[in-house]
Design a protein around this motif. Structure first.
Motif, short mmCIF file in Angstrom:
data_model
loop_
_atom_site.label_atom_id
_atom_site.label_comp_id
_atom_site.label_asym_id
_atom_site.label_seq_id
_atom_site.Cartn_x
_atom_site.Cartn_y
_atom_site.Cartn_z
N LYS A 172 -5.28 2.70 34.10
CA LYS A 172 -4.58 1.71 34.93
C LYS A 172 -3.52 0.96 34.13
CE LYS A 172 -5.34 -2.33 37.80
NZ LYS A 172 -6.30 -3.30 38.32
N SER A 173 -3.85 0.52 32.91
CA SER A 173 -2.87 -0.22 32.11
C SER A 173 -1.73 0.69 31.65
CB SER A 173 -3.54 -0.90 30.91
OG SER A 173 -3.92 0.05 29.94
N THR A 227 0.47 1.10 34.65
CA THR A 227 1.22 -0.15 34.87
C THR A 227 2.41 -0.21 33.92
OG1 THR A 227 -0.79 -1.29 35.56
CG2 THR A 227 1.05 -2.66 34.87
#
Length: 152
Positions: free
Chosen positions: A19-20, A23
């Motif tokens: 997810k990071s 992002t």
């Protein structure tokens, strides 16, 4: 043996989640698309303001890379993060200032292609092949002594 303990202590820093990383990827892509779109669409007429927007996006993109891909955070390694952050800030300033300097000098000292219809002289004068080219340069915001060849 000791390598298992070393790896266990290394895991506490984390490698970044999917997810990071995604992002960071999306932010980096957006920070690339914004200046590219503004330049291609000729959305901002002020060159100074456009340059400021491009430099802000470039600085933000470097910070995104440091946070999401190089995993620079305040919780890790007691003070070395601050030293790394200062080094990153210094490098950021060098890269941005160096880029502006190189682009300025290339714009000023590069010889134009013959089919462009104008030539820079050593004293800063621009000699144009036709009056139309001279007018296009003036409309583009070029300042200085612009003359038409044969009408000196």
């Amino acid at each position: 043996m000791s390598s298992a303990n070393e790896h266990a202590s290394h895991d506490s820093h984390g490698h970044g989640s999917f997810k990071s990383l995604m992002t960071g990827f999306v932010l980096a892509a957006v920070l690339t698309i914004i200046p590219f779109g503004l330049v291609m669409a000729d959305a901002i007429s002020s060159k100074g303001f456009l340059l400021a927007v491009i430099m802000i996006c470039a600085a933000a993109q470097i910070l995104v890379h440091l946070k999401y891909f190089l995993l620079l955070s305040s919780q890790q390694e007691e003070g070395w993060t601050m030293a790394s952050s200062l080094l990153a800030l210094i490098l950021l300033l060098i890269v941005l200032a160096g880029s502006l300097w190189v682009m300025h000098n290339m714009n000023k000292y590069m010889m134009p292609l013959p089919e462009s219809g104008y030539t820079y002289l050593d004293d800063g004068t621009i000699v144009c092949a036709t009056p139309e080219i001279a007018q296009q340069l003036r409309d583009a915001g070029v300042t200085g002594n612009i003359i038409v060849q044969g009408q000196q």
